[in-house]
Design a protein around this motif. Structure first.
Motif, mmCIF file in Angstrom:
data_model
loop_
_atom_site.group_PDB
_atom_site.id
_atom_site.type_symbol
_atom_site.label_atom_id
_atom_site.label_comp_id
_atom_site.label_asym_id
_atom_site.label_seq_id
_atom_site.Cartn_x
_atom_site.Cartn_y
_atom_site.Cartn_z
ATOM 1 N N PRO A 138 0.746 -1.229 -0.050
ATOM 2 C CA PRO A 138 -0.092 -0.188 -0.147
ATOM 3 C C PRO A 138 0.732 1.388 0.154
ATOM 4 N N MET A 139 2.097 1.093 0.288
ATOM 5 C CA MET A 139 3.042 2.230 0.557
ATOM 6 C C MET A 139 3.583 2.635 -1.229
ATOM 7 N N PRO A 140 3.669 3.900 -1.606
ATOM 8 C CA PRO A 140 4.179 4.158 -2.855
ATOM 9 C C PRO A 140 5.476 3.694 -2.966
ATOM 10 N N ILE A 141 6.014 2.979 -3.817
ATOM 11 C CA ILE A 141 7.522 2.554 -4.254
ATOM 12 C C ILE A 141 7.881 2.697 -5.351
ATOM 13 N N VAL A 142 9.109 2.883 -5.657
ATOM 14 C CA VAL A 142 9.955 3.184 -6.911
ATOM 15 C C VAL A 142 11.175 2.439 -6.782
ATOM 16 N N ILE A 143 11.544 1.652 -7.727
ATOM 17 C CA ILE A 143 12.658 0.733 -7.866
ATOM 18 C C ILE A 143 13.426 1.507 -9.205
ATOM 19 N N TRP A 144 14.703 1.873 -8.698
ATOM 20 C CA TRP A 144 15.764 2.512 -9.747
ATOM 21 C C TRP A 144 16.616 1.541 -10.099
ATOM 22 N N PRO A 202 2.174 15.883 -10.983
ATOM 23 C CA PRO A 202 0.893 15.976 -11.525
ATOM 24 C C PRO A 202 -0.433 16.206 -11.135
ATOM 25 N N VAL A 203 -0.396 15.916 -9.566
ATOM 26 C CA VAL A 203 -1.631 16.002 -8.703
ATOM 27 C C VAL A 203 -1.378 17.329 -8.037
ATOM 28 N N GLY A 204 -0.012 18.047 -7.865
ATOM 29 C CA GLY A 204 0.054 19.296 -7.242
ATOM 30 C C GLY A 204 1.468 19.078 -6.576
ATOM 31 N N THR A 205 1.740 19.996 -5.657
ATOM 32 C CA THR A 205 2.818 20.005 -4.750
ATOM 33 C C THR A 205 2.512 18.963 -3.724
ATOM 34 N N ARG A 206 3.504 18.191 -3.329
ATOM 35 C CA ARG A 206 3.371 17.112 -2.178
ATOM 36 C C ARG A 206 4.535 17.339 -1.362
ATOM 37 N N THR A 207 4.668 17.375 -0.097
ATOM 38 C CA THR A 207 5.556 17.287 0.979
ATOM 39 C C THR A 207 5.285 15.689 1.287
ATOM 40 N N LEU A 208 6.334 15.096 1.203
ATOM 41 C CA LEU A 208 6.724 13.520 1.450
ATOM 42 C C LEU A 208 7.880 13.316 2.261
ATOM 43 N N ILE A 209 7.903 12.152 2.847
ATOM 44 C CA ILE A 209 8.916 11.416 3.619
ATOM 45 C C ILE A 209 9.380 10.563 2.573
ATOM 46 N N ARG A 210 10.748 10.437 2.237
ATOM 47 C CA ARG A 210 11.310 9.787 0.972
ATOM 48 C C ARG A 210 12.437 8.828 1.922
ATOM 49 N N TYR A 211 12.195 7.498 1.607
ATOM 50 C CA TYR A 211 13.221 6.513 2.411
ATOM 51 C C TYR A 211 13.683 5.739 1.230
ATOM 52 N N SER A 212 15.129 5.955 0.901
ATOM 53 C CA SER A 212 15.882 5.278 -0.021
ATOM 54 C C SER A 212 16.809 4.248 0.354
ATOM 55 N N THR A 213 16.911 3.116 -0.143
ATOM 56 C CA THR A 213 17.742 2.061 0.458
ATOM 57 C C THR A 213 18.391 1.416 -0.827
ATOM 58 N N THR A 270 17.611 5.337 -13.596
ATOM 59 C CA THR A 270 16.479 5.544 -14.254
ATOM 60 C C THR A 270 15.095 4.618 -13.624
ATOM 61 N N ILE A 271 14.039 4.649 -13.836
ATOM 62 C CA ILE A 271 12.817 3.886 -13.079
ATOM 63 C C ILE A 271 12.730 2.615 -13.728
ATOM 64 N N ARG A 272 12.873 1.648 -12.896
ATOM 65 C CA ARG A 272 12.589 0.341 -13.381
ATOM 66 C C ARG A 272 11.320 -0.229 -13.111
ATOM 67 N N ALA A 273 10.833 0.240 -12.059
ATOM 68 C CA ALA A 273 9.405 -0.029 -11.544
ATOM 69 C C ALA A 273 8.709 0.498 -10.624
ATOM 70 N N VAL A 274 7.616 0.775 -10.706
ATOM 71 C CA VAL A 274 6.771 1.755 -9.819
ATOM 72 C C VAL A 274 5.606 0.585 -9.350
ATOM 73 N N ASN A 275 4.729 0.992 -8.268
ATOM 74 C CA ASN A 275 3.628 0.251 -7.946
ATOM 75 C C ASN A 275 2.396 1.022 -8.115
ATOM 76 N N LYS A 276 1.132 0.628 -7.908
ATOM 77 C CA LYS A 276 0.020 1.398 -8.130
ATOM 78 C C LYS A 276 -0.191 2.514 -7.167
ATOM 79 N N ALA A 277 0.437 2.246 -5.809
ATOM 80 C CA ALA A 277 0.395 3.379 -4.953
ATOM 81 C C ALA A 277 0.960 4.318 -5.258
ATOM 82 N N VAL A 329 18.209 0.318 -6.370
ATOM 83 C CA VAL A 329 17.734 1.511 -5.076
ATOM 84 C C VAL A 329 16.360 1.338 -4.925
ATOM 85 N N MET A 330 15.853 1.233 -3.720
ATOM 86 C CA MET A 330 14.291 1.207 -3.670
ATOM 87 C C MET A 330 13.958 2.494 -2.691
ATOM 88 N N THR A 331 12.828 3.372 -3.286
ATOM 89 C CA THR A 331 12.559 4.212 -2.618
ATOM 90 C C THR A 331 11.138 4.243 -2.314
#
Length: 256
Positions: A152-158, A219-230, A163-170, A242-244
């Motif tokens: 359920p958490m938004p995730i990106v794999i770099w 695209p949805v507007g300006t957002r403030t986020l906690i970003r956890y990259s490992t 470059t982006i390798r994968a993202v999830n629906k969240a 790298v997963m964020t």
């Protein structure tokens, strides 16, 4: 036929010296039969010594059929004809040991002319273990992909080039991006507006987890986020991705 093989063997003294010194499994064929091989080849096929490979028909070294259903005899004959025409080949092959067990191999096939005789040189590399490891890696990647997509958490794999390798629906829901648009995007498209955040690349360059608060224009507007990259580390200890993971705290900051 026996006399021809004997004459051919007499011409091969120098070539044998090279053959026997090779660490790779190599077999030599003339008129469809093995005329020589080295100890590595004998061991690979479960034979006691190189003398046991001599005289065997080329069909002995393979099961009756290859995994694609094609007869081994027909398939190897076509490969040999290509090599004779000057088109040496390297291809995947299913081999058979003396005990009847089969194994995956990579075959490198070339022709060598010794005086007036054409000899087929076959180098065999056992790829069973690496194919197993590859299959296990693909299965692990598939399982990881399922975990990411179901999270359920938004995730990106770099990828390592960021470059982006994968993202999830969240992630798509949080950002408003379409999946197709993300295919051409890199880490530089996700720089924080306040320019005070660590870059995601620090997780790769320093091999450390990076936890930061960022402000992104999405695209949805300006957002403030906690970003956890490992960094994600493979079995050899090297970073492979790298997963964020993101957490949207826009409302908390607005109410705060």
């Amino acid at each position: 036929m026996c006399r021809e093989l004997t004459l051919l063997e007499e011409k091969m003294t120098w070539h044998q010296a090279v053959l026997y010194a090779l660490p790779d499994a190599v077999l030599l064929f003339g008129d469809g039969r093995c005329i020589d091989g080295n100890v590595a080849a004998a061991r690979l096929f479960g034979l006691a010594g190189r003398e046991e490979v001599v005289g065997r028909d080329i069909s002995w070294f393979s099961p009756q059929k290859q995994p694609d259903g094609r007869g081994s005899g027909e398939a190897i004959s076509a490969r040999i004809q290509d090599a004779v025409r000057g088109r040496p080949g390297r291809f995947a092959w299913k081999c058979r040991r003396a005990g009847g067990t089969t194994f995956d191999a990579e075959i490198a096939l070339v022709t060598v002319r010794i005086d007036d005789a054409v000899v087929i040189t076959v180098r065999i590399r056992d790829t069973s273990r690496e194919n197993l490891l590859l299959a296990e890696a693909r299965a692990a990647e598939w399982r990881a992909e399922m975990v990411i997509q179901g999270n359920p958490m938004p995730i990106v794999i770099w990828d390592l080039d960021m470059t982006i390798r994968a993202v999830n629906k969240a992630f798509l829901q949080m950002t408003g991006y379409e999946r197709r648009a993300l295919e051409s995007m890199s880490v530089h498209d996700f720089e924080s507006l306040d320019r005070t955040a660590w870059k995601i690349t620090d997780a790769l360059l320093k091999g450390q987890t990076v936890l930061e608060e960022v402000t992104l224009d999405l695209p949805v507007g300006t957002r403030t986020l906690i970003r956890y990259s490992t960094p994600l580390v493979g079995g050899d200890g090297n970073v492979i991705d790298v997963m964020t993971v993101y957490q949207d705290i826009t409302l908390q900051r607005q109410w705060g």
